[in-house]
Motif scaffolding. Structure first.
Motif, short mmCIF file in Angstrom:
data_model
loop_
_atom_site.label_atom_id
_atom_site.label_comp_id
_atom_site.label_asym_id
_atom_site.label_seq_id
_atom_site.Cartn_x
_atom_site.Cartn_y
_atom_site.Cartn_z
N SER A 28 0.82 -1.21 0.00
CA SER A 28 0.00 0.00 0.00
C SER A 28 0.85 1.26 0.00
CB SER A 28 -0.93 -0.01 1.20
OG SER A 28 -0.20 -0.08 2.42
N ALA A 29 2.02 1.24 0.67
CA ALA A 29 2.87 2.43 0.69
C ALA A 29 3.38 2.75 -0.71
CB ALA A 29 4.02 2.24 1.66
N LEU A 30 3.81 1.74 -1.44
CA LEU A 30 4.27 1.93 -2.81
C LEU A 30 3.13 2.43 -3.69
CD1 LEU A 30 6.28 1.61 -5.16
CD2 LEU A 30 5.62 -0.81 -5.27
N VAL A 31 1.99 1.79 -3.59
CA VAL A 31 0.84 2.18 -4.41
C VAL A 31 0.43 3.61 -4.10
CG1 VAL A 31 -1.61 1.74 -4.80
CG2 VAL A 31 0.02 -0.17 -4.77
N ALA A 32 0.42 3.97 -2.82
CA ALA A 32 0.04 5.33 -2.45
C ALA A 32 1.02 6.35 -3.02
CB ALA A 32 -0.03 5.44 -0.93
N ALA A 33 2.30 6.03 -2.98
CA ALA A 33 3.30 6.95 -3.52
C ALA A 33 3.15 7.11 -5.03
CB ALA A 33 4.69 6.46 -3.16
N TRP A 358 7.46 -6.69 -12.90
CA TRP A 358 7.95 -5.63 -12.01
C TRP A 358 7.13 -4.35 -12.16
CZ3 TRP A 358 9.35 -0.96 -14.00
CH2 TRP A 358 9.59 -0.90 -15.39
N ALA A 359 6.53 -4.14 -13.35
CA ALA A 359 5.80 -2.91 -13.64
C ALA A 359 4.32 -3.02 -13.33
CB ALA A 359 5.99 -2.53 -15.11
N LYS A 360 3.87 -4.12 -12.73
CA LYS A 360 2.46 -4.31 -12.47
C LYS A 360 1.83 -3.14 -11.69
CE LYS A 360 -0.88 -7.77 -10.91
NZ LYS A 360 -1.74 -6.84 -10.15
N PRO A 361 2.47 -2.61 -10.64
CA PRO A 361 1.85 -1.47 -9.94
C PRO A 361 1.63 -0.28 -10.86
CG PRO A 361 3.63 -2.41 -8.63
CD PRO A 361 3.72 -3.04 -9.98
N LEU A 362 2.55 -0.04 -11.78
CA LEU A 362 2.42 1.08 -12.71
C LEU A 362 1.25 0.86 -13.66
CD1 LEU A 362 6.19 1.48 -13.69
CD2 LEU A 362 4.96 2.68 -11.88
N TYR A 363 1.14 -0.35 -14.17
CA TYR A 363 0.05 -0.65 -15.10
C TYR A 363 -1.30 -0.67 -14.39
CZ TYR A 363 3.02 -1.66 -19.12
OH TYR A 363 3.88 -1.54 -20.19
N VAL A 405 8.32 7.62 -15.57
CA VAL A 405 7.87 6.55 -16.47
C VAL A 405 6.53 6.96 -17.04
CG1 VAL A 405 7.08 4.16 -16.64
CG2 VAL A 405 9.05 4.69 -15.22
N VAL A 406 6.35 6.73 -18.34
CA VAL A 406 5.05 6.97 -18.95
C VAL A 406 4.51 5.65 -19.50
CG1 VAL A 406 6.04 7.63 -21.21
CG2 VAL A 406 3.72 8.37 -20.58
N ILE A 407 3.26 5.36 -19.14
CA ILE A 407 2.54 4.21 -19.70
C ILE A 407 1.67 4.73 -20.83
CG2 ILE A 407 0.92 2.32 -19.25
CD1 ILE A 407 3.50 2.00 -17.70
N LEU A 408 1.94 4.27 -22.05
CA LEU A 408 1.26 4.80 -23.24
C LEU A 408 0.02 3.96 -23.53
CD1 LEU A 408 4.52 5.40 -25.27
CD2 LEU A 408 3.09 7.17 -24.25
#
Length: 423
Positions: A28-33, A358-363, A405-408
């Motif tokens: 949750s801390a990572l996701v919140a950030a 590794w990029a799952k939180p970003l996606y 990072v940009v998710i297109l």
């Protein structure tokens, strides 16, 4: 061995953005950030940028000497984004675009870009199978846009890499520079050999049979003797590029991959510093440069294949100049496709876009209907102190290696304009 070389070449031309995937744990801390530091971003048909994410990138670009885009290759929206950034940052002094090609190719592409899209397509067709990545329509349009935005000069595009498809256009340019009939005849013999090896590679559907992979490292010695080029001349640089490419590829074929990567990285850094010093000597005391390379080459610190690549050198130089560099990683949208080279046909085809675990939180946090930019800079201090909890090692490297990072979302594969073989 042939199958291994095909896989190697396909990987080199597609260059996934990150190393082996690790499954991230829910945190949750990572996701919140991430949620707190995400911004939407969009680009018009001409690349004009809009949205809060655009302001983050443009403000950072204006404050930086260098702007590095680390990409997954073959995504149509990356050169569109790069073109928008370059146009917007040109008034702030960005005059050069460094790309992942050889120097001879970049010079030819720059000359073609001065004459527009038709000339660019003609250059690609004459030098079939063309320049890696820049046989893609959207990539070639980026070069045209950058050359125009920088004032229509011949020195805008910096090719810093080796070049696995360099033989045909580099040798043709070398022939144009021949100082004597003997030199021209030597160039003709080299061209005939390159064409013969390309024909055979097409027949056998084996890209590893082309001159820049299959020729011995002595293949260009007769050209050196015939031209006797002055150090630093265009002919000398072309021969240096051809020789460096054979040297790197010989290491690759021998499966000495770390040595090949380090050697290739050294080529990039040497060429960058040469172009940088030339720009300074021409009257630009602090040249501002945009870079567009595979993400592995563009990151700060140890690269994903464990050596200090071009991107780290660029960041270090900016700091030594009492300035900074800004690094952006560009990833395809979830569930999309990108263009990858088919080593059997020498042309690009759509393939599934990679999405490292590794990029799952970003996606997971990305807007599915808009581009999402994550500003990673505020995450570094809590990451270092452990306040973000358990972060996948690759994601931690990305946070430290890139500034954003940009998710297109909704991205699409670039389109090829290489056309059929000339024979």
């Amino acid at each position: 061995m042939k199958r291994a070389l095909r896989l190697l070449l396909a990987a080199a031309l597609l260059a996934p953005a990150a190393a082996a995937a690790q499954q991230p744990a829910a945190d949750s801390a990572l996701v919140a950030a991430l949620r707190q530091n995400r911004h939407t971003l969009s680009a018009g048909a001409d690349g004009a940028l809009a949205g809060p994410g655009a302001r983050v990138l443009l403000d950072a670009g204006r404050e930086s000497q260098f702007f590095l885009i680390g990409e997954e290759h073959g995504i149509a929206q990356v050169p569109l984004l790069a073109a928008g950034l370059f146009r917007a940052l040109a008034p702030a002094g960005y005059r050069y675009l460094a790309v992942e090609t050889g120097e001879a190719a970049a010079a030819g592409l720059n000359r073609a870009a001065l004459r527009g899209d038709t000339a660019m397509a003609s250059f690609i067709h004459r030098s079939w199978p063309g320049v890696p990545f820049y046989t893609l329509r959207e990539e070639s349009r980026l070069l045209t846009a950058a050359v125009r935005a920088a004032g229509g000069r011949t020195d805008v595009v910096w090719g810093l890499d080796y070049d696995i498809l360099a033989d045909r256009y580099a040798l043709r340019r070398l022939r144009e520079l021949a100082p004597s009939a003997a030199a021209r005849a030597a160039a003709d013999r080299a061209l005939a050999a390159a064409d013969s090896m390309l024909r055979e590679s097409l027949r056998t559907q084996n890209l590893a049979g082309i001159m820049m992979f299959a020729a011995p490292d002595t293949v260009f010695a007769p050209l050196r003797r015939a031209y006797a080029p002055a150090p630093g001349s265009e002919a000398d640089r072309i021969l240096e590029e051809l020789e460096a490419t054979i040297r790197v590829n010989t290491l690759q074929v021998a499966q000495r991959y770390h040595e090949a990567n380090v050697t290739r990285g050294g080529v990039m850094k040497t060429r960058f510093m040469r172009r940088y010093r030339e720009a300074v000597a021409a009257g630009d005391p602090l040249p501002r440069v945009m870079f567009k390379f595979g993400a592995n080459h563009a990151m700060r610190g140890h690269s994903f294949v464990n050596f200090y690549d071009l991107g780290n050198a660029v960041h270090e130089l900016a700091e030594m100049n009492a300035g900074r560099a800004f690094g952006l990683m560009a990833l395809a949208g979830r569930g999309t496709r990108q263009a990858g080279m088919d080593p059997k046909t020498f042309d690009y085809v759509p393939v599934p876009a990679s999405e490292g675990a590794w990029a799952k939180p970003l996606y997971d946090l990305a807007d599915p209907d808009a581009w999402t930019l994550y500003d990673l800079r505020p995450l570094r201090r809590p990451l270092a102190s452990g306040r973000l909890g358990t972060v996948p090692p690759t994601l931690a490297r990305v946070v430290n290696g890139f500034d954003a990072v940009v998710i297109l979302s909704g991205s699409s594969p670039s389109t090829s304009m290489a056309g059929p073989p000339p024979f």
